[in-house]
Design a protein around this motif. Structure first.
Motif, PDB file in Angstrom:
ATOM      1  N   GLU A  82      43.071  39.109  39.224  1.00 51.11           N
ATOM      2  CA  GLU A  82      42.348  40.390  39.259  1.00 51.11           C
ATOM      3  C   GLU A  82      42.331  41.049  37.890  1.00 51.11           C
ATOM      4  OE1 GLU A  82      44.281  42.618  42.321  1.00 51.11           O
ATOM      5  OE2 GLU A  82      42.925  41.885  43.902  1.00 51.11           O
ATOM      6  N   GLN A  83      43.433  40.916  37.143  1.00 51.40           N
ATOM      7  CA  GLN A  83      43.463  41.480  35.791  1.00 51.40           C
ATOM      8  C   GLN A  83      42.449  40.789  34.884  1.00 51.40           C
ATOM      9  OE1 GLN A  83      48.035  41.364  35.428  1.00 51.40           O
ATOM     10  NE2 GLN A  83      47.459  43.064  34.110  1.00 51.40           N
ATOM     11  N   GLY A  86      38.673  41.167  37.246  1.00 51.95           N
ATOM     12  CA  GLY A  86      38.224  42.451  37.763  1.00 51.95           C
ATOM     13  C   GLY A  86      38.107  42.453  39.279  1.00 51.95           C
ATOM     14  N   GLU A  87      37.678  43.574  39.824  1.00 50.28           N
ATOM     15  CA  GLU A  87      37.547  43.718  41.279  1.00 50.28           C
ATOM     16  C   GLU A  87      36.318  42.961  41.781  1.00 50.28           C
ATOM     17  OE1 GLU A  87      37.442  47.842  42.118  1.00 50.28           O
ATOM     18  OE2 GLU A  87      39.499  48.219  41.455  1.00 50.28           O
ATOM     19  N   GLY A  88      36.330  42.681  43.070  1.00 54.16           N
ATOM     20  CA  GLY A  88      35.195  42.005  43.681  1.00 54.16           C
ATOM     21  C   GLY A  88      35.170  40.510  43.472  1.00 54.16           C
ATOM     22  N   SER A 103      34.322  35.522  39.568  1.00 54.23           N
ATOM     23  CA  SER A 103      33.523  36.744  39.538  1.00 54.23           C
ATOM     24  C   SER A 103      32.492  36.588  38.432  1.00 54.23           C
ATOM     25  CB  SER A 103      34.407  37.974  39.284  1.00 54.23           C
ATOM     26  OG  SER A 103      34.829  38.021  37.927  1.00 54.23           O
TER      27      SER A 103
END
Length: 277
Positions: A82-83, A86-88, A103
């Motif tokens: 996630e770092q 990112g989100e999603g 992503s």
């Protein structure tokens, strides 16, 4: 006899008893330390007699690092992904226990043996000063590391744990157009290391003698030991925990070696800690 006076006598007896026990413990510790020091000096003299000079100040305590184990932590992997992404991000896990995240920023893939790989798009991770920016990027990911070398556009780092080098845990960052576009880790700590009570380290004196025996067995020749650096090597399996073994990275005037502080085995290595031939 008054009760208060009797209590004082009992207290004095207890104080003197505790002082005696403390004196006995300190004396015993002093004797053990003195014996260990003399044994190490004897080992250094044996090495010198064989033509290998070793400064006592260069010899660390072989028992300072404990054998460790660590198991894979999927939540830690997800947080790291996630770092980076990112989100999603999307998640996919294969039957080979490989977790893949993706992503619009790129992809990250984790393997059960501690290896992971990342490829990134655009200018997400700047590399204006690749060495410093690389260390900063890894620190943001919760990975303590030190810079080792540069090979073209690839910058090699070594992971640390509590300031101790992990010789088998090396990472590389690939730069392109002023940004990092790829992250490759041969191994990474998959979780928090814990002491392994099933294994014990050898003594410092034994380690010195095992080094001498190893040099002889390998048929190598050296005249001095320039540096002894304690650290760990990690051994991963497909299903079990990663085993972290304390080692000495020994640099001599003719080559570099790695001494296993559990088995006493000596192997040749490169100067950055990788196994040689």
């Amino acid at each position: 006899m008054e009760t208060s006076r009797l209590k004082n006598i009992v207290l004095l007896i207890l104080v003197f008893t505790n002082l005696f026990l403390l004196f006995f413990a300190v004396q015993r510790q002093y004797q053990e330390t003195n014996l260990q020091g003399r044994a190490m000096e004897d080992a250094i003299r044996v090495l010198a007699a064989k033509g290998i000079a070793v400064e006592r100040s260069e010899v660390p305590d072989a028992s300072a690092l404990l054998p460790l184990t660590t198991t894979r932590d999927p939540e830690q992997e997800k947080a790291l992904a996630e770092q980076l992404l990112g989100e999603g991000m999307e998640t996919r896990t294969t039957q080979a226990e490989v977790s893949r995240y993706s992503s619009d920023r790129g992809t990250v893939q984790f393997h059960s043996n501690g290896a992971f790989y990342g490829e990134f798009t655009g200018e997400i991770f700047p590399a204006g000063n690749p060495q410093e920016d690389g260390l900063a990027m890894l620190e943001e990911l919760g990975i303590q590391a030190e810079f080792l070398a540069r090979e073209g556009d690839v910058y090699l780092f070594r992971q640390l744990w509590q300031e101790v080098p992990l010789f088998s845990q090396q990472l590389s960052l690939t730069g392109e157009g002023g940004s990092f576009v790829a992250l490759t880790a041969r191994q990474q700590l998959p979780g928090e290391p814990l002491p392994d009570p099933t294994r014990k380290t050898i003594s410092t004196t034994t380690a010195l003698m095992q080094f001498l025996n190893g040099i002889t067995t390998l048929g190598d020749v050296c005249s001095r030991v320039d540096r002894v650096q304690p650290g760990y090597v990690g051994t991963a399996s497909l299903s079990g925990p990663m085993v972290l073994t304390p080692v000495w990275s020994v640099t001599t005037d003719t080559g570099a070696y790695q001494l296993d502080l559990v088995t006493g085995e000596l192997t040749r290595t490169s100067l950055n800690g990788a196994e040689g031939t």
